[in-house]
Motif scaffolding. Structure first.
Motif, PDB file in Angstrom:
ATOM      1  N   ALA A  57       0.828  -1.208   0.000  1.00 43.82           N
ATOM      2  CA  ALA A  57       0.000   0.000   0.000  1.00 43.82           C
ATOM      3  C   ALA A  57       0.858   1.253   0.000  1.00 43.82           C
ATOM      4  O   ALA A  57       0.573   2.219  -0.730  1.00 43.82           O
ATOM      5  CB  ALA A  57      -0.928  -0.021   1.214  1.00 43.82           C
ATOM      6  N   ALA A  58       1.934   1.228   0.803  1.00 40.97           N
ATOM      7  CA  ALA A  58       2.826   2.387   0.847  1.00 40.97           C
ATOM      8  C   ALA A  58       3.523   2.596  -0.491  1.00 40.97           C
ATOM      9  O   ALA A  58       3.668   3.735  -0.963  1.00 40.97           O
ATOM     10  CB  ALA A  58       3.852   2.210   1.964  1.00 40.97           C
ATOM     11  N   ALA A  59       3.942   1.500  -1.116  1.00 43.03           N
ATOM     12  CA  ALA A  59       4.595   1.606  -2.424  1.00 43.03           C
ATOM     13  C   ALA A  59       3.630   2.149  -3.468  1.00 43.03           C
ATOM     14  O   ALA A  59       3.998   2.983  -4.306  1.00 43.03           O
ATOM     15  CB  ALA A  59       5.141   0.240  -2.847  1.00 43.03           C
ATOM     16  N   PHE A  67       5.094  -3.644  -6.636  1.00 38.55           N
ATOM     17  CA  PHE A  67       5.800  -4.171  -5.472  1.00 38.55           C
ATOM     18  C   PHE A  67       5.299  -5.597  -5.226  1.00 38.55           C
ATOM     19  O   PHE A  67       4.125  -5.803  -4.935  1.00 38.55           O
ATOM     20  CB  PHE A  67       5.513  -3.276  -4.266  1.00 38.55           C
ATOM     21  CG  PHE A  67       6.368  -3.567  -3.060  1.00 38.55           C
ATOM     22  CD1 PHE A  67       7.661  -3.081  -2.975  1.00 38.55           C
ATOM     23  CD2 PHE A  67       5.867  -4.325  -2.011  1.00 38.55           C
ATOM     24  CE1 PHE A  67       8.443  -3.322  -1.858  1.00 38.55           C
ATOM     25  CE2 PHE A  67       6.638  -4.570  -0.889  1.00 38.55           C
ATOM     26  CZ  PHE A  67       7.933  -4.081  -0.806  1.00 38.55           C
ATOM     27  N   SER A  68       6.177  -6.602  -5.351  1.00 40.61           N
ATOM     28  CA  SER A  68       5.692  -7.980  -5.339  1.00 40.61           C
ATOM     29  C   SER A  68       6.643  -8.932  -4.636  1.00 40.61           C
ATOM     30  O   SER A  68       7.812  -8.625  -4.389  1.00 40.61           O
ATOM     31  CB  SER A  68       5.463  -8.463  -6.778  1.00 40.61           C
ATOM     32  OG  SER A  68       6.651  -8.979  -7.343  1.00 40.61           O
ATOM     33  N   HIS A  69       6.131 -10.132  -4.358  1.00 45.49           N
ATOM     34  CA  HIS A  69       6.916 -11.196  -3.744  1.00 45.49           C
ATOM     35  C   HIS A  69       7.998 -11.752  -4.674  1.00 45.49           C
ATOM     36  O   HIS A  69       8.838 -12.533  -4.232  1.00 45.49           O
ATOM     37  CB  HIS A  69       6.002 -12.364  -3.338  1.00 45.49           C
ATOM     38  CG  HIS A  69       5.369 -12.179  -1.996  1.00 45.49           C
ATOM     39  ND1 HIS A  69       4.006 -12.268  -1.795  1.00 45.49           N
ATOM     40  CD2 HIS A  69       5.908 -11.914  -0.773  1.00 45.49           C
ATOM     41  CE1 HIS A  69       3.734 -12.068  -0.515  1.00 45.49           C
ATOM     42  NE2 HIS A  69       4.858 -11.852   0.123  1.00 45.49           N
ATOM     43  N   PHE A  70       7.955 -11.380  -5.934  1.00 46.35           N
ATOM     44  CA  PHE A  70       8.906 -11.933  -6.890  1.00 46.35           C
ATOM     45  C   PHE A  70      10.252 -11.213  -6.864  1.00 46.35           C
ATOM     46  O   PHE A  70      11.229 -11.703  -7.418  1.00 46.35           O
ATOM     47  CB  PHE A  70       8.341 -11.856  -8.317  1.00 46.35           C
ATOM     48  CG  PHE A  70       7.222 -12.831  -8.594  1.00 46.35           C
ATOM     49  CD1 PHE A  70       6.703 -13.630  -7.598  1.00 46.35           C
ATOM     50  CD2 PHE A  70       6.690 -12.932  -9.873  1.00 46.35           C
ATOM     51  CE1 PHE A  70       5.679 -14.524  -7.865  1.00 46.35           C
ATOM     52  CE2 PHE A  70       5.670 -13.824 -10.150  1.00 46.35           C
ATOM     53  CZ  PHE A  70       5.155 -14.620  -9.146  1.00 46.35           C
ATOM     54  N   SER A  71      10.322 -10.053  -6.242  1.00 44.92           N
ATOM     55  CA  SER A  71      11.509  -9.202  -6.361  1.00 44.92           C
ATOM     56  C   SER A  71      12.539  -9.508  -5.289  1.00 44.92           C
ATOM     57  O   SER A  71      12.216 -10.034  -4.216  1.00 44.92           O
ATOM     58  CB  SER A  71      11.114  -7.732  -6.273  1.00 44.92           C
ATOM     59  OG  SER A  71      10.776  -7.409  -4.937  1.00 44.92           O
ATOM     60  N   PRO A  72      13.803  -9.187  -5.534  1.00 53.30           N
ATOM     61  CA  PRO A  72      14.840  -9.353  -4.507  1.00 53.30           C
ATOM     62  C   PRO A  72      14.575  -8.531  -3.262  1.00 53.30           C
ATOM     63  O   PRO A  72      14.956  -8.926  -2.151  1.00 53.30           O
ATOM     64  CB  PRO A  72      16.114  -8.880  -5.223  1.00 53.30           C
ATOM     65  CG  PRO A  72      15.841  -9.048  -6.668  1.00 53.30           C
ATOM     66  CD  PRO A  72      14.376  -8.759  -6.827  1.00 53.30           C
TER      67      PRO A  72
END
Length: 290
Positions: A57-59, A67-72
């Motif tokens: 939400a902040a992103a 903004f996702s679970h896939f990113s480092p």
């Protein structure tokens, strides 16, 4: 990579079907009397469910809709690589469990959407990873170099979405709109961090439906194995007995020098035929090194 302490890594996106592949490996391990230490990619998420929602939400408020679970940034990839490295060198390491639902919460004694404590891995013959980043390479981490056998599970994209939609709606109670939003949010990270892994995997299993999946967001059923073909790609075909596989897998054919196409209903048999010798090679190499 390690002769004494081999690592098998199964990589696939959310909804790809890595859990089904894991069950096949478990069958092989039981039959061949192999003890595996299991770790899941979800254990290396950086945030619990509520914290992840707040950060998303902040992103979004700052204009970042992806903004996702896939990113480092949302995963402890450095810690994952360290676990792979430590296990390869010593046969030890630590992991934890991400608790997805109330049934798992009862099992582990912590609320759904949170993690158990980090704990040592049990004694084992090999390490088995299943998750999003088992062959990931970035500017700062190289998880792939530590794995001895890397398997990609990669349905064609519409089928992957159908599987995710059905799983998240039936098992996790999400609406179609919520799952669609998740797919859209993850797409840039999917392209940058998930897809590139399948170039370096040793074997890819890609299921291709033979029925219309043009609009995955209205599909009422997941295409069945009988309504699918599976493309199996080998990074290096050297040592693969293709004539044997073609004779054992009725209706199969080679589409390229490193690829065989099989009927979807024969996927489990194909995996047993292909993976069992490779797993036994790792165990034999381990025994010789010891």
């Amino acid at each position: 990579m390690s002769k004494k302490h081999p690592i098998i890594s199964i990589t696939g996106s959310s909804g790809a079907g890595t859990t089904s592949v894991k069950r096949t490996f478990e069958q092989i391990f039981r039959r061949e009397n192999i003890t595996a230490a299991y770790i899941e990619g979800d254990a290396f998420h950086r945030f619990n469910r509520e914290e992840m929602r707040r950060r998303m939400a902040a992103a979004a408020e700052q204009g970042n809709k992806h903004f996702s679970h896939f990113s480092p940034e949302t995963n402890f990839l450095e810690r994952l690589e360290e676990v792979f490295r430590e296990y390869g060198e010593t046969g030890t390491g630590t992991s934890r469990t991400y608790v997805h639902d109330e049934a798992e919460a009862t099992q582990h004694g912590v609320p759904a959407g949170t993690f158990t404590e980090w704990a040592p891995l049990p004694d084992s013959d090999l390490l088995f990873y299943e998750g999003l980043h088992g062959a990931v390479v970035t500017d700062t981490v190289d998880v792939a170099r530590h794995a001895d056998l890397k398997i990609g599970v990669v349905p064609v994209i519409n089928l992957e979405w159908i599987q995710k939609l059905h799983r998240d709606r039936s098992a996790r109670g999400y609406s179609t709109e919520a799952v669609t939003d998740t797919i859209l949010r993850r797409m840039p990270d999917y392209i940058h961090y998930i897809c590139p892994q399948f170039t370096g995997t040793d074997i890819n299993f890609q299921r291709v439906p033979t029925v219309d999946t043009s609009n995955p967001f209205i599909a009422r059923w997941i295409p069945t194995p009988d309504e699918s073909m599976v493309v199996i790609r080998f990074k290096s075909p050297r040592g693969i007995d293709f004539p044997y596989l073609l004779s054992m897998l009725q209706g199969s054919f080679m589409s390229r020098a490193n690829s065989i196409v099989i009927h979807g209903a024969r996927l489990d048999l194909a995996m047993q035929l292909i993976l069992t010798p490779l797993i036994l090679q790792l165990i034999e190499r381990k025994r010789r090194a010891a």
